[in-house]
Write an enzyme that holds these catalytic residues in place. Structure first.
Site, PDB file in Angstrom:
ATOM      1  N   GLU A 142       0.826  -1.215   0.000  1.00  0.00           N
ATOM      2  CA  GLU A 142       0.000   0.000   0.000  1.00  0.00           C
ATOM      3  C   GLU A 142       0.858   1.262   0.000  1.00  0.00           C
ATOM      4  O   GLU A 142       0.397   2.334  -0.374  1.00  0.00           O
ATOM      5  CB  GLU A 142      -0.924   0.012   1.226  1.00  0.00           C
ATOM      6  CG  GLU A 142      -2.169  -0.834   1.078  1.00  0.00           C
ATOM      7  CD  GLU A 142      -3.186  -0.261   0.118  1.00  0.00           C
ATOM      8  OE1 GLU A 142      -3.496   0.931   0.207  1.00  0.00           O
ATOM      9  OE2 GLU A 142      -3.666  -1.016  -0.738  1.00  0.00           O
ATOM     10  N   TYR A 169      -4.078   4.331   6.471  1.00  0.00           N
ATOM     11  CA  TYR A 169      -3.340   3.089   6.721  1.00  0.00           C
ATOM     12  C   TYR A 169      -1.939   3.180   6.122  1.00  0.00           C
ATOM     13  O   TYR A 169      -0.934   2.928   6.793  1.00  0.00           O
ATOM     14  CB  TYR A 169      -4.105   1.906   6.109  1.00  0.00           C
ATOM     15  CG  TYR A 169      -3.343   0.597   6.100  1.00  0.00           C
ATOM     16  CD1 TYR A 169      -3.303  -0.225   7.220  1.00  0.00           C
ATOM     17  CD2 TYR A 169      -2.653   0.167   4.952  1.00  0.00           C
ATOM     18  CE1 TYR A 169      -2.605  -1.436   7.211  1.00  0.00           C
ATOM     19  CE2 TYR A 169      -1.958  -1.036   4.936  1.00  0.00           C
ATOM     20  CZ  TYR A 169      -1.932  -1.836   6.068  1.00  0.00           C
ATOM     21  OH  TYR A 169      -1.236  -3.022   6.049  1.00  0.00           O
ATOM     22  N   LYS A 173       1.761   3.310   7.925  1.00  0.00           N
ATOM     23  CA  LYS A 173       2.751   2.264   7.635  1.00  0.00           C
ATOM     24  C   LYS A 173       4.033   2.870   7.037  1.00  0.00           C
ATOM     25  O   LYS A 173       5.124   2.331   7.203  1.00  0.00           O
ATOM     26  CB  LYS A 173       2.153   1.220   6.691  1.00  0.00           C
ATOM     27  CG  LYS A 173       1.140   0.282   7.356  1.00  0.00           C
ATOM     28  CD  LYS A 173       1.837  -0.843   8.121  1.00  0.00           C
ATOM     29  CE  LYS A 173       0.856  -1.860   8.672  1.00  0.00           C
ATOM     30  NZ  LYS A 173       1.506  -2.986   9.350  1.00  0.00           N
TER      31      LYS A 173
HETATM   32  P1  NAP Z   1      -4.867  -9.396  10.630  1.00  0.00           P
HETATM   33  O1  NAP Z   1      -5.334 -10.768  10.352  1.00  0.00           O
HETATM   34  O2  NAP Z   1      -5.821  -8.263  10.569  1.00  0.00           O
HETATM   35  O3  NAP Z   1      -4.180  -9.408  12.095  1.00  0.00           O
HETATM   36  C1  NAP Z   1      -3.880  -8.226  12.754  1.00  0.00           C
HETATM   37  C2  NAP Z   1      -3.377  -8.557  14.142  1.00  0.00           C
HETATM   38  O4  NAP Z   1      -3.098  -7.329  14.826  1.00  0.00           O
HETATM   39  C3  NAP Z   1      -4.407  -9.310  15.019  1.00  0.00           C
HETATM   40  O5  NAP Z   1      -3.737 -10.237  15.826  1.00  0.00           O
HETATM   41  C4  NAP Z   1      -4.978  -8.197  15.866  1.00  0.00           C
HETATM   42  O6  NAP Z   1      -5.522  -8.629  17.113  1.00  0.00           O
HETATM   43  C5  NAP Z   1      -3.731  -7.364  16.091  1.00  0.00           C
HETATM   44  N1  NAP Z   1      -4.044  -6.023  16.542  1.00  0.00           N
HETATM   45  C6  NAP Z   1      -4.812  -5.097  15.922  1.00  0.00           C
HETATM   46  N2  NAP Z   1      -4.881  -3.981  16.676  1.00  0.00           N
HETATM   47  C7  NAP Z   1      -4.137  -4.204  17.775  1.00  0.00           C
HETATM   48  C8  NAP Z   1      -3.842  -3.448  18.939  1.00  0.00           C
HETATM   49  N3  NAP Z   1      -4.332  -2.218  19.122  1.00  0.00           N
HETATM   50  N4  NAP Z   1      -3.051  -3.991  19.880  1.00  0.00           N
HETATM   51  C9  NAP Z   1      -2.565  -5.244  19.738  1.00  0.00           C
HETATM   52  N5  NAP Z   1      -2.822  -6.033  18.675  1.00  0.00           N
HETATM   53  C10 NAP Z   1      -3.604  -5.508  17.704  1.00  0.00           C
HETATM   54  O7  NAP Z   1      -3.655  -9.002   9.675  1.00  0.00           O
HETATM   55  P2  NAP Z   1      -2.712  -9.941   8.782  1.00  0.00           P
HETATM   56  O8  NAP Z   1      -3.330 -10.089   7.437  1.00  0.00           O
HETATM   57  O9  NAP Z   1      -2.314 -11.125   9.546  1.00  0.00           O
HETATM   58  O10 NAP Z   1      -1.466  -8.968   8.569  1.00  0.00           O
HETATM   59  C11 NAP Z   1      -0.401  -8.946   9.497  1.00  0.00           C
HETATM   60  C12 NAP Z   1       0.376  -7.654   9.338  1.00  0.00           C
HETATM   61  O11 NAP Z   1       0.870  -7.557   8.005  1.00  0.00           O
HETATM   62  C13 NAP Z   1      -0.412  -6.378   9.583  1.00  0.00           C
HETATM   63  O12 NAP Z   1       0.465  -5.444  10.179  1.00  0.00           O
HETATM   64  C14 NAP Z   1      -0.807  -5.900   8.188  1.00  0.00           C
HETATM   65  O13 NAP Z   1      -0.993  -4.497   8.178  1.00  0.00           O
HETATM   66  C15 NAP Z   1       0.423  -6.336   7.400  1.00  0.00           C
HETATM   67  N6  NAP Z   1       0.217  -6.658   5.984  1.00  0.00           N
HETATM   68  C16 NAP Z   1      -0.732  -7.583   5.630  1.00  0.00           C
HETATM   69  C17 NAP Z   1      -0.865  -7.922   4.298  1.00  0.00           C
HETATM   70  C18 NAP Z   1      -1.885  -8.944   3.860  1.00  0.00           C
HETATM   71  O14 NAP Z   1      -2.176  -9.000   2.644  1.00  0.00           O
HETATM   72  N7  NAP Z   1      -2.402  -9.789   4.749  1.00  0.00           N
HETATM   73  C19 NAP Z   1      -0.032  -7.323   3.319  1.00  0.00           C
HETATM   74  C20 NAP Z   1       0.926  -6.403   3.741  1.00  0.00           C
HETATM   75  C21 NAP Z   1       1.054  -6.084   5.076  1.00  0.00           C
HETATM   76  P3  NAP Z   1      -7.054  -9.145  17.232  1.00  0.00           P
HETATM   77  O15 NAP Z   1      -7.039 -10.562  16.728  1.00  0.00           O
HETATM   78  O16 NAP Z   1      -7.322  -9.025  18.682  1.00  0.00           O
HETATM   79  O17 NAP Z   1      -7.880  -8.240  16.366  1.00  0.00           O
HETATM   80  O1  G4F Z   2      -9.115  -7.087   0.399  1.00  0.00           O
HETATM   81  P1  G4F Z   2      -8.851  -5.644   0.552  1.00  0.00           P
HETATM   82  O2  G4F Z   2      -9.555  -4.937   1.662  1.00  0.00           O
HETATM   83  O3  G4F Z   2      -7.272  -5.473   0.634  1.00  0.00           O
HETATM   84  P2  G4F Z   2      -6.319  -4.202   0.458  1.00  0.00           P
HETATM   85  O4  G4F Z   2      -7.044  -2.928   0.579  1.00  0.00           O
HETATM   86  O5  G4F Z   2      -5.531  -4.421  -0.792  1.00  0.00           O
HETATM   87  O6  G4F Z   2      -5.385  -4.336   1.747  1.00  0.00           O
HETATM   88  C1  G4F Z   2      -4.789  -5.577   2.108  1.00  0.00           C
HETATM   89  O7  G4F Z   2      -3.568  -5.715   1.438  1.00  0.00           O
HETATM   90  C2  G4F Z   2      -2.581  -4.714   1.782  1.00  0.00           C
HETATM   91  C3  G4F Z   2      -1.334  -5.026   0.951  1.00  0.00           C
HETATM   92  O8  G4F Z   2      -1.483  -4.460  -0.330  1.00  0.00           O
HETATM   93  C4  G4F Z   2      -2.295  -4.819   3.268  1.00  0.00           C
HETATM   94  F1  G4F Z   2      -1.336  -3.913   3.616  1.00  0.00           F
HETATM   95  C5  G4F Z   2      -3.565  -4.573   4.052  1.00  0.00           C
HETATM   96  O9  G4F Z   2      -3.293  -4.775   5.455  1.00  0.00           O
HETATM   97  C6  G4F Z   2      -4.627  -5.584   3.620  1.00  0.00           C
HETATM   98  O10 G4F Z   2      -4.214  -6.874   4.025  1.00  0.00           O
HETATM   99  O11 G4F Z   2      -9.244  -4.872  -0.798  1.00  0.00           O
HETATM  100  C7  G4F Z   2      -8.684  -5.237  -2.052  1.00  0.00           C
HETATM  101  C8  G4F Z   2      -9.415  -4.470  -3.167  1.00  0.00           C
HETATM  102  C9  G4F Z   2      -9.509  -2.965  -2.916  1.00  0.00           C
HETATM  103  O12 G4F Z   2      -9.274  -2.277  -4.123  1.00  0.00           O
HETATM  104  C10 G4F Z   2     -10.950  -2.758  -2.484  1.00  0.00           C
HETATM  105  O13 G4F Z   2     -11.487  -1.476  -2.810  1.00  0.00           O
HETATM  106  O14 G4F Z   2     -10.775  -4.953  -3.203  1.00  0.00           O
HETATM  107  C11 G4F Z   2     -11.640  -3.832  -3.306  1.00  0.00           C
HETATM  108  N1  G4F Z   2     -12.952  -4.202  -2.787  1.00  0.00           N
HETATM  109  C12 G4F Z   2     -14.099  -4.224  -3.519  1.00  0.00           C
HETATM  110  N2  G4F Z   2     -15.140  -4.538  -2.743  1.00  0.00           N
HETATM  111  C13 G4F Z   2     -13.257  -4.528  -1.518  1.00  0.00           C
HETATM  112  C14 G4F Z   2     -14.647  -4.744  -1.488  1.00  0.00           C
HETATM  113  N3  G4F Z   2     -12.499  -4.663  -0.409  1.00  0.00           N
HETATM  114  C15 G4F Z   2     -13.106  -5.034   0.740  1.00  0.00           C
HETATM  115  N4  G4F Z   2     -12.362  -5.216   1.857  1.00  0.00           N
HETATM  116  N5  G4F Z   2     -14.457  -5.242   0.821  1.00  0.00           N
HETATM  117  C16 G4F Z   2     -15.277  -5.103  -0.268  1.00  0.00           C
HETATM  118  O15 G4F Z   2     -16.490  -5.293  -0.187  1.00  0.00           O
END
Ligand code: NAP
Ligand code: G4F
Length: 367
Positions: A142, A169, A173
């Site tokens: 992002e 966000y 980050k």
């Molecule tokens: P996720 O499933 O949303 O998990 C987020 C974690 O953060 C959960 O354990 C949540 O706890 C914890 N958390 C949120 N707010 C908190 C707070 N105030 N204090 C302590 N813990 C808190 O996210 P994920 O997909 O595993 O992603 C992990 C990390 O990678 C995140 O930092 C995300 O921004 C980053 N990231 C994700 C992606 C992706 O595509 N998945 C890509 C790039 C970067 P609860 O379970 O209690 O809510």
């Molecule tokens: O699944 P999304 O919410 O993921 P997004 O915004 O790409 O973010 C995720 O990936 C990031 C890495 O690039 C992480 F940093 C972040 O923590 C998270 O894991 O949305 C993906 C796309 C967006 O363009 C959104 O506008 O899907 C589009 N979308 C369309 N309808 C939707 C929806 N997204 C969500 N969540 N819900 C909808 O109903």
């Protein structure tokens, strides 16, 4: 006790897979968990690990500086006598308000948790562990935002592509990303940013687009869609580079453990292929033998079951559009392939198939 790791965000998608991997490899894991308003702790993704003798869960919240400090101190008190043997502990900082869309609704919470919290955590770690820790920051694609290009075929993003964060966000980050680079330079700490592109799995949160789609497809396959309502979605045009979370947590470990000397640094983790949300929907329905036929345009667009010609399955809902959306994200993971020998292997249709199968199983079990 040989190796020690802290995982913040252990209850999330990535944290749960990473904890599994580390515990399997005999690493002692301290996981940070928080209390949420509606239920004490969100332990569903790690329920199978709770009895593991090498796992200890500690209560903290990234919103609360005192609790971060106490969390780090309690880990230090438990392990400082073994530090002489292992030299450093591994810290995987995954906790975040991770929903981009929600960050527009709760911008200050997002900044507090995703930006300021990282500084507090790093300072607490330095206070107790000096520089005997390695730090992984969950950075994100992002940061790139909508890249400025006139080309119809924009290039994939590398570690050198300029950042252009376009959501609360991404801005938070970005601050965390720069903080980590600053600590690496100023204090000679092995602190790195993993710039991960989207990664998904059966444990993906229900409010991210992929899981929202696969869960709906599973409901449709079992004839259990509440009120037979179509799936409500926002922007169908945006393209994402979707990988498998189970492979991506292995890349995090490589950045902390295998990188040394010149290879300590920030890495992109991605598949190199981008697909639109619309394509994801089609592939997910294909998995259950349903073809989608699109009609209407813009906010009036809908997707219908082309096989029976009547069920409206997808409906665009303008409420689900973001004030700014990132239209195209695709990453080039050559650096991590070359330096740390990591590369993705799971094709998108396999990942989707796995997610749909899992959602069908969960529904059958009544979960
Ligand atoms: P996720 O499933 O949303 O998990 C987020 C974690 O953060 C959960 O354990 C949540 O706890 C914890 N958390 C949120 N707010 C908190 C707070 N105030 N204090 C302590 N813990 C808190 O996210 P994920 O997909 O595993 O992603 C992990 C990390 O990678 C995140 O930092 C995300 O921004 C980053 N990231 C994700 C992606 C992706 O595509 N998945 C890509 C790039 C970067 P609860 O379970 O209690 O809510
Ligand atoms: O699944 P999304 O919410 O993921 P997004 O915004 O790409 O973010 C995720 O990936 C990031 C890495 O690039 C992480 F940093 C972040 O923590 C998270 O894991 O949305 C993906 C796309 C967006 O363009 C959104 O506008 O899907 C589009 N979308 C369309 N309808 C939707 C929806 N997204 C969500 N969540 N819900 C909808 O109903």
């Amino acid at each position: 006790m040989k190796q020690v790791a802290i995982i913040t965000g252990i209850t999330g998608q990535d944290g749960s897979y990473l904890a599994e991997d580390l515990l399997n490899d005999d690493v002692h894991v301290f996981g940070g968990i928080r209390r949420s308003a509606s239920s004490p702790y969100n332990l569903g993704r790690i329920s199978h690990l709770l009895e593991h003798p090498n796992l200890k869960l500690i209560y903290f919240d990234m919103m609360d500086a005192c609790s971060i400090e106490k969390f780090v101190k309690s880990v230090y008190d438990s392990v400082h006598d073994v530090l002489q043997l292992s030299n450093y502990i591994q810290v995987y900082h995954l906790a975040a308000q991770s929903h981009v869309g929600d960050s527009f609704r709760i911008p200050t919470v997002t900044h507090q948790v995703n930006a300021l919290g990282v500084i507090v955590l790093l300072e607490s770690l330095r206070t107790h562990f000096k520089n005997n820790f390695r730090f992984y920051q969950a950075s994100t694609s992002e940061l790139f935002g909508n890249i400025k290009t006139k080309s119809k075929n924009p290039k994939t993003m590398t570690e050198c592509t300029p950042f252009n964060p376009e959501s609360p966000y991404a801005i938070a980050k970005m601050a965390a990303y720069l903080t980590v680079q600053n600590y690496r330079k100023a204090y000679d700490i092995h602190a790195v940013n993993g710039i991960l592109f989207n990664h998904e799995s059966p444990r993906r949160g229900m409010d991210f687009v992929t899981r929202k789609i696969t869960n709906y497809v599973a409901q449709y396959a079992l004839n259990r869609v509440p009120g037979n309502r179509p799936l409500q979605l926002g922007n169908l045009k945006s393209k994402r580079d979707w990988g498998d979370a189970r492979e991506y947590v292995k890349a995090m470990r490589k950045m902390l453990i295998e990188a040394q000397g010149d290879t300590v640094g920030d890495y992109i983790v991605a598949t190199g292929e981008a697909y639109s949300v619309r394509t994801f929907i089609q592939l997910a329905f294909q998995k259950i033998g349903v073809m989608i036929e699109w009609f209407g345009s813009g906010v009036n667009e809908k997707g219908r079951n082309a096989t029976n010609g009547k069920d409206i399955l997808v409906q665009v809902n303008k409420e689900l559009f973001r004030p700014v959306d990132i239209l195209y994200l695709v990453g080039n993971a050559e650096k991590i392939k070359k330096n740390l020998n990591w590369q993705p292997t799971v094709p998108l249709n396999h990942l989707i198939s796995d997610m749909v199968d899992n959602d069908i199983e969960l529904l059958k079990k009544g979960l």
